[in-house]
Each structure stands twice: as structure tokens, then as C-alpha cells.
Design a protein around this motif. Structure first.
Motif, PDB file in Angstrom:
ATOM      1  N   GLY A 184     -33.298  -4.764   0.369  1.00  0.00           N
ATOM      2  CA  GLY A 184     -34.495  -5.431  -0.136  1.00  0.00           C
ATOM      3  C   GLY A 184     -34.481  -6.890   0.259  1.00  0.00           C
ATOM      4  N   THR A 185     -35.547  -7.586  -0.081  1.00  0.00           N
ATOM      5  CA  THR A 185     -35.580  -9.022   0.182  1.00  0.00           C
ATOM      6  C   THR A 185     -34.653  -9.720  -0.812  1.00  0.00           C
ATOM      7  N   PRO A 186     -34.160 -10.925  -0.474  1.00  0.00           N
ATOM      8  CA  PRO A 186     -33.330 -11.657  -1.441  1.00  0.00           C
ATOM      9  C   PRO A 186     -34.044 -11.855  -2.770  1.00  0.00           C
ATOM     10  N   GLN A 187     -35.354 -12.109  -2.700  1.00  0.00           N
ATOM     11  CA  GLN A 187     -36.120 -12.354  -3.922  1.00  0.00           C
ATOM     12  C   GLN A 187     -36.178 -11.109  -4.811  1.00  0.00           C
ATOM     13  N   GLU A 188     -36.303  -9.938  -4.183  1.00  0.00           N
ATOM     14  CA  GLU A 188     -36.334  -8.686  -4.940  1.00  0.00           C
ATOM     15  C   GLU A 188     -34.986  -8.406  -5.596  1.00  0.00           C
ATOM     16  N   LEU A 189     -33.930  -8.549  -4.810  1.00  0.00           N
ATOM     17  CA  LEU A 189     -32.605  -8.173  -5.315  1.00  0.00           C
ATOM     18  C   LEU A 189     -32.088  -9.145  -6.361  1.00  0.00           C
ATOM     19  N   ILE A 190     -32.421 -10.428  -6.219  1.00  0.00           N
ATOM     20  CA  ILE A 190     -31.893 -11.421  -7.159  1.00  0.00           C
ATOM     21  C   ILE A 190     -32.533 -11.270  -8.533  1.00  0.00           C
ATOM     22  N   LYS A 191     -33.683 -10.600  -8.603  1.00  0.00           N
ATOM     23  CA  LYS A 191     -34.352 -10.371  -9.887  1.00  0.00           C
ATOM     24  C   LYS A 191     -33.843  -9.121 -10.594  1.00  0.00           C
ATOM     25  N   ASN A 192     -33.155  -8.262  -9.843  1.00  0.00           N
ATOM     26  CA  ASN A 192     -32.664  -6.996 -10.395  1.00  0.00           C
ATOM     27  C   ASN A 192     -31.261  -7.193 -10.952  1.00  0.00           C
ATOM     28  N   GLN A 193     -31.135  -7.168 -12.275  1.00  0.00           N
ATOM     29  CA  GLN A 193     -29.849  -7.451 -12.917  1.00  0.00           C
ATOM     30  C   GLN A 193     -28.775  -6.413 -12.600  1.00  0.00           C
ATOM     31  N   GLU A 194     -29.193  -5.264 -12.074  1.00  0.00           N
ATOM     32  CA  GLU A 194     -28.230  -4.221 -11.717  1.00  0.00           C
ATOM     33  C   GLU A 194     -27.764  -4.334 -10.264  1.00  0.00           C
ATOM     34  N   SER A 195     -28.367  -5.242  -9.513  1.00  0.00           N
ATOM     35  CA  SER A 195     -28.051  -5.315  -8.086  1.00  0.00           C
ATOM     36  C   SER A 195     -26.737  -6.047  -7.840  1.00  0.00           C
ATOM     37  N   TYR A 196     -26.118  -5.714  -6.717  1.00  0.00           N
ATOM     38  CA  TYR A 196     -24.876  -6.378  -6.292  1.00  0.00           C
ATOM     39  C   TYR A 196     -25.136  -7.870  -6.060  1.00  0.00           C
ATOM     40  N   LEU A 197     -26.289  -8.173  -5.457  1.00  0.00           N
ATOM     41  CA  LEU A 197     -26.616  -9.575  -5.175  1.00  0.00           C
ATOM     42  C   LEU A 197     -26.739 -10.378  -6.463  1.00  0.00           C
ATOM     43  N   TYR A 198     -27.427  -9.830  -7.443  1.00  0.00           N
ATOM     44  CA  TYR A 198     -27.600 -10.522  -8.729  1.00  0.00           C
ATOM     45  C   TYR A 198     -26.237 -10.776  -9.380  1.00  0.00           C
ATOM     46  N   LYS A 199     -25.411  -9.739  -9.446  1.00  0.00           N
ATOM     47  CA  LYS A 199     -24.106  -9.876 -10.113  1.00  0.00           C
ATOM     48  C   LYS A 199     -23.202 -10.849  -9.367  1.00  0.00           C
ATOM     49  N   SER A 200     -23.204 -10.775  -8.041  1.00  0.00           N
ATOM     50  CA  SER A 200     -22.351 -11.663  -7.246  1.00  0.00           C
ATOM     51  C   SER A 200     -22.825 -13.108  -7.348  1.00  0.00           C
ATOM     52  N   TYR A 201     -24.150 -13.283  -7.323  1.00  0.00           N
ATOM     53  CA  TYR A 201     -24.719 -14.628  -7.394  1.00  0.00           C
ATOM     54  C   TYR A 201     -24.346 -15.298  -8.710  1.00  0.00           C
ATOM     55  N   HIS A 202     -24.499 -14.568  -9.808  1.00  0.00           N
ATOM     56  CA  HIS A 202     -24.223 -15.159 -11.124  1.00  0.00           C
ATOM     57  C   HIS A 202     -22.719 -15.316 -11.357  1.00  0.00           C
ATOM     58  N   ALA A 203     -21.913 -14.466 -10.760  1.00  0.00           N
ATOM     59  CA  ALA A 203     -20.459 -14.623 -10.857  1.00  0.00           C
ATOM     60  C   ALA A 203     -20.025 -15.903 -10.146  1.00  0.00           C
ATOM     61  N   THR A 204     -20.664 -16.173  -8.983  1.00  0.00           N
ATOM     62  CA  THR A 204     -20.375 -17.407  -8.244  1.00  0.00           C
ATOM     63  C   THR A 204     -20.802 -18.636  -9.036  1.00  0.00           C
TER      64      THR A 204
END
Length: 220
Positions: A195-215
């Protein structure tokens, strides 16, 4: 599925298959099942030399010879002109730095580029790849060992390629892929999200969301 001129970010945990995917795209490995198609043509049917001429590759580990910046950009390909080198250095966001050097493109870099910083070496390696005018550019963890300022310069160079070259960016650093047209997340050798970064960063179940917030939490 990747469209011509897109910038694609490829992320995932260690062991997810990112390097294997790169090796398959470079045709260092053959897929055990299925095929990779380029314009509806199986890439295995394309002459290997022709394929490699059209695919540029820049890794985390840059190899520079004890010679000038120009020689390291041309890298034994006499078909590459000085104009090609200048144009590539501008695209790689290293031209202004070179112009400030006393000997400009004739400046020696030292053994393995010892006279240059990590970011400068990386941008020369990027210019080397771009001087060959590839259709596809693969950046394999190319910013992972750089400081924030150097990463920003590389990122600007990548952004300038948007729409001109198809760019695949394999990265651990999420900042490197956040401006991608699309992100592909690998896990255990499979595509688990796209998906687009914007789509994935809004999905709390996504790898991108979890990795971003962990960072973000680690930085705090």
C-alpha cells in the motif's frame, strides 16, 4: 506489480527475504516457482548482459578504487562520457561537492575512498549506477550506515529520480521509504502487506505502523 517510473519501498524484518528478492531481480538467483515479467516478457529470456545494463545496483558497502572521482564514476566503462558523468553526479546530488574540490572530478579518493565521508562515497556509487542510464535502480540498504544529514542528501537524490527511473529501495530505516509511491512489506519470504505509506501508517495492525511507532518510542 510495479509500474514504470514508480518508487517502491521494500521493508520487513531481518530474514524476511529482502536480499533474496534483490538477488532474484539481479538474476543472481532463479525463482523456484513462477516467473518475473518485464513488459510481459520473462526476464530469463532476456540476454543477461542486456539485463544487467538496464538494472543499476547500489548497496550499503561501497567499493571505490584508489583513483579519481571521475574514474570511480566511469568504472572502466569507456562508453560513458564526461557529460554522462556530470549529469549523473547532479542526479546523485554530489556535483556541488565535487565542484568545490581543488581538482574537481580529477580528485583522488584514496584507498577504498578513505578521503571521503560515508555519504560522499555513497553518492559517488549512486552516480556510478546512474551514469549507465539504467531503467531500474535497486538501492539495497544504501542509507543504513549514514548519518541523518547524509541520508537526507541521498533521499533528495532519490526523490529527484521519481518518474524518470523505476526505483526499488530496500531499507531498514523507515525514513528512507516514506516518500515511496508504494511500500511492499515482506515477512517469511512472502508479501504480507502492500500500500501507500499514507495507507499503511494509518493501519494500527500494519508492520509499518508498528515499526514507525517503535522507532519513535526509542528516540524518545
Amino acid at each position: 506489480s510495479i509500474q514504470k517510473g514508480e518508487m517502491i519501498g521494500i521493508i520487513g524484518p531481518s530474514g524476511a527475504g529482502k536480499t533474496t528478492l534483490v538477488d532474484i531481480l539481479l538474476r543472481l538467483l532463479k525463482p523456484q516457482r513462477g516467473t518475473i515479467m518485464a513488459d510481459n516478457v520473462d526476464i530469463d529470456s532476456i540476454d543477461l548482459g542486456s539485463w544487467h545494463k538496464n538494472v543499476g545496483y547500489v548497496s550499503q558497502d561501497v567499493f571505490l578504487v584508489n583513483d579519481t572521482i571521475e574514474a570511480n564514476t566511469r568504472f572502466y566503462d569507456n562508453l560513458i562520457s564526461k557529460d554522462d558523468i556530470i549529469a549523473a553526479s547532479k542526479m546523485a546530488n554530489i556535483y556541488d561537492f565535487i565542484q568545490k574540490l581543488p581538482n574537481k572530478f580529477d580528485t583522488p579518493v584514496g584507498e577504498r575512498g578513505v578521503k571521503l565521508s560515508g555519504g560522499q562515497k555513497q553518492r559517488i556509487a549512486l552516480a556510478r549506477a546512474l551514469a549507465r542510464k539504467p531503467s531500474v535502480l535497486i538501492l539495497d540498504e544504501a542509507t543504513s550506515a549514514l548519518d541523518n544529514e547524509s541520508e537526507a542528501l541521498i533521499q533528495k537524490a532519490i526523490d529527484n529520480l521519481r518518474g524518470k527511473i523505476t526505483v526499488l529501495v530496500i531499507a531498514h530505516r523507515l525514513s528512507t521509504v516514506m516518500s515511496s509511491d508504494k511500500i511492499i512489506v515482506l515477512g517469511d519470504g512472502k508479501v504480507i502487506e502492500t500500500g501507500t505509506p499514507q495507507e499503511l501508517i494509518k493501519n494500527q495492525e500494519s508492520y509499518l505502523y508498528k515499526s514507525y511507532h517503535a522507532t519513535q518510542n526509542r528516540n524518545e
